[in-house]
Design an enzyme around this catalytic site. Structure first.
Site, PDB file in Angstrom:
ATOM      1  N   ASP A  26     -10.895   2.659  -3.260  1.00 18.28           N
ATOM      2  CA  ASP A  26     -11.277   1.354  -2.691  1.00 18.28           C
ATOM      3  C   ASP A  26     -12.705   0.990  -3.072  1.00 18.28           C
ATOM      4  O   ASP A  26     -13.601   1.837  -3.074  1.00 18.28           O
ATOM      5  CB  ASP A  26     -11.228   1.414  -1.153  1.00 18.28           C
ATOM      6  CG  ASP A  26      -9.808   1.540  -0.641  1.00 18.28           C
ATOM      7  OD1 ASP A  26      -8.870   1.604  -1.450  1.00 18.28           O
ATOM      8  OD2 ASP A  26      -9.658   1.582   0.592  1.00 18.28           O
TER       9      ASP A  26
ATOM     10  N   ASP B 251       0.834  -1.202   0.000  1.00 20.81           N
ATOM     11  CA  ASP B 251       0.000   0.000   0.000  1.00 20.81           C
ATOM     12  C   ASP B 251       0.875   1.261   0.000  1.00 20.81           C
ATOM     13  O   ASP B 251       2.098   1.169   0.162  1.00 20.81           O
ATOM     14  CB  ASP B 251      -0.933  -0.053   1.224  1.00 20.81           C
ATOM     15  CG  ASP B 251      -2.263   0.617   0.956  1.00 20.81           C
ATOM     16  OD1 ASP B 251      -2.338   1.478   0.055  1.00 20.81           O
ATOM     17  OD2 ASP B 251      -3.237   0.296   1.657  1.00 20.81           O
TER      18      ASP B 251
ATOM     19  N   GLU C 251      -0.145  -0.330  -5.224  1.00 22.85           N
ATOM     20  CA  GLU C 251      -1.170   0.723  -5.299  1.00 22.85           C
ATOM     21  C   GLU C 251      -0.525   2.027  -5.762  1.00 22.85           C
ATOM     22  O   GLU C 251      -1.089   3.106  -5.582  1.00 22.85           O
ATOM     23  CB  GLU C 251      -1.862   0.903  -3.936  1.00 22.85           C
ATOM     24  CG  GLU C 251      -2.592  -0.324  -3.471  1.00 22.85           C
ATOM     25  CD  GLU C 251      -3.756  -0.048  -2.524  1.00 22.85           C
ATOM     26  OE1 GLU C 251      -4.360   1.045  -2.603  1.00 22.85           O
ATOM     27  OE2 GLU C 251      -4.053  -0.936  -1.710  1.00 22.85           O
ATOM     28  N   TRP C 252       0.606   1.910  -6.348  1.00 16.96           N
ATOM     29  CA  TRP C 252       1.441   3.041  -6.777  1.00 16.96           C
ATOM     30  C   TRP C 252       0.647   4.084  -7.580  1.00 16.96           C
ATOM     31  O   TRP C 252       0.568   5.259  -7.162  1.00 16.96           O
ATOM     32  CB  TRP C 252       2.617   2.432  -7.500  1.00 16.96           C
ATOM     33  CG  TRP C 252       3.691   3.315  -8.042  1.00 16.96           C
ATOM     34  CD1 TRP C 252       3.774   4.675  -7.995  1.00 16.96           C
ATOM     35  CD2 TRP C 252       4.877   2.840  -8.704  1.00 16.96           C
ATOM     36  NE1 TRP C 252       4.925   5.083  -8.604  1.00 16.96           N
ATOM     37  CE2 TRP C 252       5.625   3.996  -9.047  1.00 16.96           C
ATOM     38  CE3 TRP C 252       5.377   1.594  -9.063  1.00 16.96           C
ATOM     39  CZ2 TRP C 252       6.843   3.911  -9.721  1.00 16.96           C
ATOM     40  CZ3 TRP C 252       6.592   1.513  -9.731  1.00 16.96           C
ATOM     41  CH2 TRP C 252       7.320   2.657 -10.050  1.00 16.96           C
ATOM     42  N   PRO C 253       0.016   3.717  -8.711  1.00 17.38           N
ATOM     43  CA  PRO C 253      -0.662   4.771  -9.486  1.00 17.38           C
ATOM     44  C   PRO C 253      -1.809   5.467  -8.738  1.00 17.38           C
ATOM     45  O   PRO C 253      -2.042   6.659  -8.939  1.00 17.38           O
ATOM     46  CB  PRO C 253      -1.193   4.043 -10.724  1.00 17.38           C
ATOM     47  CG  PRO C 253      -1.044   2.595 -10.473  1.00 17.38           C
ATOM     48  CD  PRO C 253      -0.054   2.402  -9.392  1.00 17.38           C
ATOM     49  N   LEU C 254      -2.482   4.738  -7.868  1.00 18.86           N
ATOM     50  CA  LEU C 254      -3.584   5.343  -7.105  1.00 18.86           C
ATOM     51  C   LEU C 254      -3.104   6.565  -6.317  1.00 18.86           C
ATOM     52  O   LEU C 254      -3.788   7.579  -6.232  1.00 18.86           O
ATOM     53  CB  LEU C 254      -4.175   4.285  -6.152  1.00 18.86           C
ATOM     54  CG  LEU C 254      -5.163   4.741  -5.082  1.00 18.86           C
ATOM     55  CD1 LEU C 254      -6.413   5.351  -5.699  1.00 18.86           C
ATOM     56  CD2 LEU C 254      -5.566   3.561  -4.204  1.00 18.86           C
ATOM     57  N   TYR C 255      -1.873   6.468  -5.776  1.00 15.26           N
ATOM     58  CA  TYR C 255      -1.349   7.570  -4.973  1.00 15.26           C
ATOM     59  C   TYR C 255      -0.671   8.641  -5.824  1.00 15.26           C
ATOM     60  O   TYR C 255      -0.390   9.728  -5.345  1.00 15.26           O
ATOM     61  CB  TYR C 255      -0.373   7.022  -3.909  1.00 15.26           C
ATOM     62  CG  TYR C 255      -1.102   6.223  -2.842  1.00 15.26           C
ATOM     63  CD1 TYR C 255      -1.613   6.852  -1.706  1.00 15.26           C
ATOM     64  CD2 TYR C 255      -1.315   4.858  -2.975  1.00 15.26           C
ATOM     65  CE1 TYR C 255      -2.308   6.140  -0.740  1.00 15.26           C
ATOM     66  CE2 TYR C 255      -2.004   4.132  -2.013  1.00 15.26           C
ATOM     67  CZ  TYR C 255      -2.503   4.782  -0.900  1.00 15.26           C
ATOM     68  OH  TYR C 255      -3.199   4.075   0.061  1.00 15.26           O
TER      69      TYR C 255
HETATM   70  C1  GLA Z   1      -6.112   1.251   1.608  1.00 15.42           C
HETATM   71  C2  GLA Z   1      -6.213   0.247   0.474  1.00 15.42           C
HETATM   72  C3  GLA Z   1      -7.242  -0.796   0.805  1.00 15.42           C
HETATM   73  C4  GLA Z   1      -6.888  -1.497   2.106  1.00 15.42           C
HETATM   74  C5  GLA Z   1      -6.731  -0.473   3.218  1.00 15.42           C
HETATM   75  C6  GLA Z   1      -6.162  -1.105   4.479  1.00 15.42           C
HETATM   76  O1  GLA Z   1      -7.273   2.001   1.742  1.00 15.42           O
HETATM   77  O2  GLA Z   1      -6.529   0.894  -0.736  1.00 15.42           O
HETATM   78  O3  GLA Z   1      -7.361  -1.737  -0.245  1.00 15.42           O
HETATM   79  O4  GLA Z   1      -5.710  -2.233   1.925  1.00 15.42           O
HETATM   80  O5  GLA Z   1      -5.849   0.578   2.831  1.00 15.42           O
HETATM   81  O6  GLA Z   1      -5.950  -0.178   5.493  1.00 15.42           O
END
Ligand code: GLA
Length: 439
Positions: free
Chosen positions: A236, A175, A208-212
């Protein structure tokens, strides 16, 4: 069609023709693509189970012993994954999300599982999961803390990668919370990828690199694909139709950027399947399953496999839909058009077959009919000169042979989807079999 009077062509000429044909057929889908993370994993989208959406950060095992994040939950789910047909259809990775850790690292700086909730530790849990023929996934964070506030991996990438490898972990969801700069985020994702590689253990790397990065600038997907096996782009997922809709809308709005980068070894991840929970109607569950197949998405269920309806189980275990998701051509599908509040998506498949999904977006009234002209499908190639169409969802039935100029009438429930598979009836067997060799 090759007739008996035709002379066989030379190998070189044949190869030339095939390559020319491949180029003609495949050029519109964005080839050539960059090669991805070279760890030999995720050649088709990862399939498994991930605890987050359904069980979140429930650490209260006194009050809720059956749904808190504890080894008991993972042991029970692993047992069911192996015994109830999930493993047989391809669900392989049982994945721990946030909140498994003790609040502090040990004296050697290693992460440790919460001793009360995971008394046997992660190594023993991994052994059990492996004994069932399954694989274990775990969660950590590139920054100073995980999103739920447990120890982050910043400054510990090598130690953490080695710890996970020593425990026998097979997948890491990494994450991006609590990272102090976009530079640290990018370097951290890369360093962890290299650290995992150095352990010598095969560990799927879920980022989750691109999301951030998106809130700041357009991510460099070529680079992300070089380091990650799949990557989250968008918010999410929740157990609601609104959340499914938003995820699909985001995907179609950004498809020019994200579809060409997906392929064997690296996939866009629209987040978990929430089928079998509380928030989606039967039709909406069908829509999620169909569209996650079209999007070549990792199929990570987040539900309670101990208590799941036979309908949800049958949908999640539908082999024909899973076959579309796992298609070896490895091309993500795309949004085609919207008309009269119906949305059409399609995906090219191996052997010149296509998957087509039609979603009825209208949330008022009853089933509505929509007539498709098959000429428009599969970039004009799918039914040329004709094709066999099979409906996979909501019912499984052969619809028959359709000529290039014919139409197909469908009836779709509000927020539901019809998923079709189109196969050419092969006037060009020769080209098909030869081209397949090169795909
Ligand atoms: C972020 C991620 C979720 C989950 C939570 C856990 O929000 O995007 O998929 O892993 O953290 O805290």
């Amino acid at each position: 069609m090759m007739t008996a009077t035709m002379k066989p062509v030379s190998r070189v000429l044949r190869l030339g023709c095939v390559l020319a044909f491949c180029f003609q057929v495949l050029a519109p889908y964005g080839l050539p693509r960059a090669w991805g993370l070279d760890n030999g994993l995720a050649m088709t989208p990862t399939m498994g189970w991930l605890h987050w959406e359904r069980f979140m950060c429930n650490v209260n095992c006194q009050e809720e012993p059956d749904s808190c994040i504890s080894e008991k939950l993972f042991l029970q789910i692993a047992e069911i994954m192996a015994s109830d047909g999930w493993k047989d259809v391809g669900y392989e990775y049982i994945c721990i999300d946030d909140c498994w850790m003790a609040p502090e690292r040990d004296s050697k700086g290693r992460l440790q599982a919460d001793p009360k909730r995971f008394p046997g530790g992660i190594h023993r849990l991994a052994d059990y999961v492996h004994s069932k023929g399954l694989k274990l996934g775990i969660y950590a964070d590139v920054g100073n803390k995980t999103c739920a506030g447990f120890p982050g991996s910043f400054g510990y990438y090598d130690i953490d990668a080695q710890t996970f490898a020593d425990w026998g972990v097979d997948l890491l969801k990494f994450d991006g919370c609590y990272c102090d700069s976009i530079q640290h985020l990018a370097e951290g994702y890369k360093q962890m990828s290299l650290a995992l590689n150095r352990t010598g253990r095969s560990i799927v790397y879920s980022c989750e690199w691109p999301l951030y990065v998106w809130p700041i600038f357009k991510p460099n997907y070529t680079e992300i694909r070089e380091y990650c096996n799949h990557w989250r782009n968008f918010a999410d997922i929740y157990d609601s139709w609104e959340s499914i809709r938003k995820t699909l809308d985001w995907t179609s709005s950004n498809q020019k950027i994200i579809v060409p980068v997906a392929g064997p070894g690296g996939w866009n991840d629209p987040d978990m399947l929430v089928i079998g929970n509380f928030g989606l109607s039967r039709d909406q569950q069908i829509t999620q399953m169909a569209l996650w197949a079209i999007m070549a998405a990792p199929l990570l269920m987040s539900n309670d496999l101990r208590h799941i309806s036979p309908e949800a189980k049958a949908l999640l275990q539908d082999k024909d839909v899973i076959a579309i998701n796992q298609d070896r051509l490895g091309k993500q599908g795309y949004w085609l058009r919207k008309e009269d509040n119906f949305e059409m998506w399609e995906r090219p498949l191996l052997n010149l077959a296509w998957a087509v999904a039609i979603v009825n977006l209208q949330e008022i009234g009853g089933p509505r009919s929509y007539t498709i002209s098959v000429t428009s499908l599969g970039r004009g190639l799918a039914c040329n000169p004709n094709c066999l169409i099979t409906e996979l969802l909501p019912e499984k039935r052969k619809l028959g042979i359709y000529e290039w100029t014919s139409t197909l009438k469908t009836q779709i429930n509000p927020t539901g989807t019809v998923l079709l598979r189109l196969e050419t009836t092969s006037s060009a067997q020769f080209s098909h079999s030869v081209v397949s060799d090169f795909l």
